[in-house]
Design an enzyme around this catalytic site. Structure first.
Site, PDB file in Angstrom:
ATOM      1  N   ASP A 149      -1.793  -0.638   5.913  1.00 39.29           N
ATOM      2  CA  ASP A 149      -1.862  -0.360   7.199  1.00 39.29           C
ATOM      3  C   ASP A 149      -3.450  -0.194   7.621  1.00 39.29           C
ATOM      4  OD1 ASP A 149      -2.208   2.175   5.329  1.00 39.29           O
ATOM      5  OD2 ASP A 149      -2.364   3.093   7.341  1.00 39.29           O
TER       6      ASP A 149
ATOM      7  N   ASP B  95       0.716  -0.989   0.066  1.00 41.50           N
ATOM      8  CA  ASP B  95      -0.052  -0.193  -0.024  1.00 41.50           C
ATOM      9  C   ASP B  95       0.719   1.322  -0.009  1.00 41.50           C
ATOM     10  OD1 ASP B  95      -2.319   1.753   0.445  1.00 41.50           O
ATOM     11  OD2 ASP B  95      -1.607   1.841   2.422  1.00 41.50           O
TER      12      ASP B  95
ATOM     13  N   ASP C 190      -0.239   5.195   0.897  1.00 41.70           N
ATOM     14  CA  ASP C 190      -0.357   6.167   1.932  1.00 41.70           C
ATOM     15  C   ASP C 190      -0.398   5.409   3.270  1.00 41.70           C
ATOM     16  OD1 ASP C 190      -1.176   8.828   0.514  1.00 41.70           O
ATOM     17  OD2 ASP C 190      -1.915   6.878  -0.686  1.00 41.70           O
TER      18      ASP C 190
END
Length: 227
Positions: free
Chosen positions: A173, A15, A17
């Site tokens: 995250d 991922d 961001d």
């Protein structure tokens, strides 16, 4: 992180961001400027923090006031996209030790990709600026790649890396990242340093949760000393 055993994989997809890069300061500035220009009140950093993870459209839908019409939300989204290249990524930073970790993974022969819910051009812009010449495949949301947790983009990324889900770990995250991992049949490595924290990742069912950007190395093969 706990000293649980983590399997070894030869393909890592990340991922963006909150996992590779801390882009939140720029997202706060960009989103609030788009809101202000439409006559809407600004949002706090914590509010915008809570809105990220499902793409720009979802961010804007949550950021505009509850009384905003669909037309007003659409106008804010259009202005957000117009402002993106103007405001840019000047406040964005790679997480500590992330660059070294990626370089070491690459040195170990790991196949590296990025799959993000950020719009596709934004993914390429920010990766080329802060993490150039590292990733073999990069994708963001586009007409061909729907937002996570739809597994289409992750499966395409894996195929373009000439790999398989069984050989792949996805590092992210958020609960959305855990869900797309499950949907694609890959190992989910939760990045607790990002925007959603270890507790949320465990609740979402991550296969393992890591606390430090150096920890992905535990899931990678060792150097080939014969090479």
């Amino acid at each position: 992180m706990s000293q649980q055993t983590i399997p070894v994989y030869n393909t890592f997809v990340f991922d963006l961001d909150g996992t590779l890069l801390d882009t939140l300061p720029d997202l706060v500035e960009l989103t609030n400027e788009a809101l202000r220009e439409q006559g809407f009140p600004s949002r706090t950093r914590d509010e915008i923090h809570s809105f990220v993870g499902a793409g720009a459209e979802a961010l804007i839908r949550l950021a505009v006031p509850a009384t905003a019409t669909s037309e007003q939300a659409d106008a804010t989204m259009r202005r957000w996209k117009e402002l993106y290249p103007i405001i840019g990524n000047k406040l964005t930073r790679a997480y500590p030790h992330m660059v070294e970790t990626l370089q070491e993974l690459k040195g170990r022969g790991v196949r590296l990709g990025v799959l993000s819910n950020k719009f596709d051009a934004g993914v390429h812009d920010v990766i080329n600026l802060y993490l150039p010449d590292i990733f073999d495949v990069m994708h963001g949301e586009s007409e061909e790649i729907p937002r996570k947790p739809d597994p289409t983009g992750l499966l395409r990324t894996i195929a373009e890396l000439d790999s398989t889900p069984a050989q792949t770990v996805y590092v992210g995250d958020s609960g959305t990242d855990v869900a797309v991992s499950r949907n694609a049949g890959v190992f989910s490595l939760g990045a607790a340093w990002g925007y959603h924290g270890a507790a949320g990742l465990r609740k979402a069912g991550a296969d393992a949760v890591i606390e430090d950007p150096r920890d992905p190395l535990r899931a990678a093969p060792e150097y080939d000393s014969t090479g």
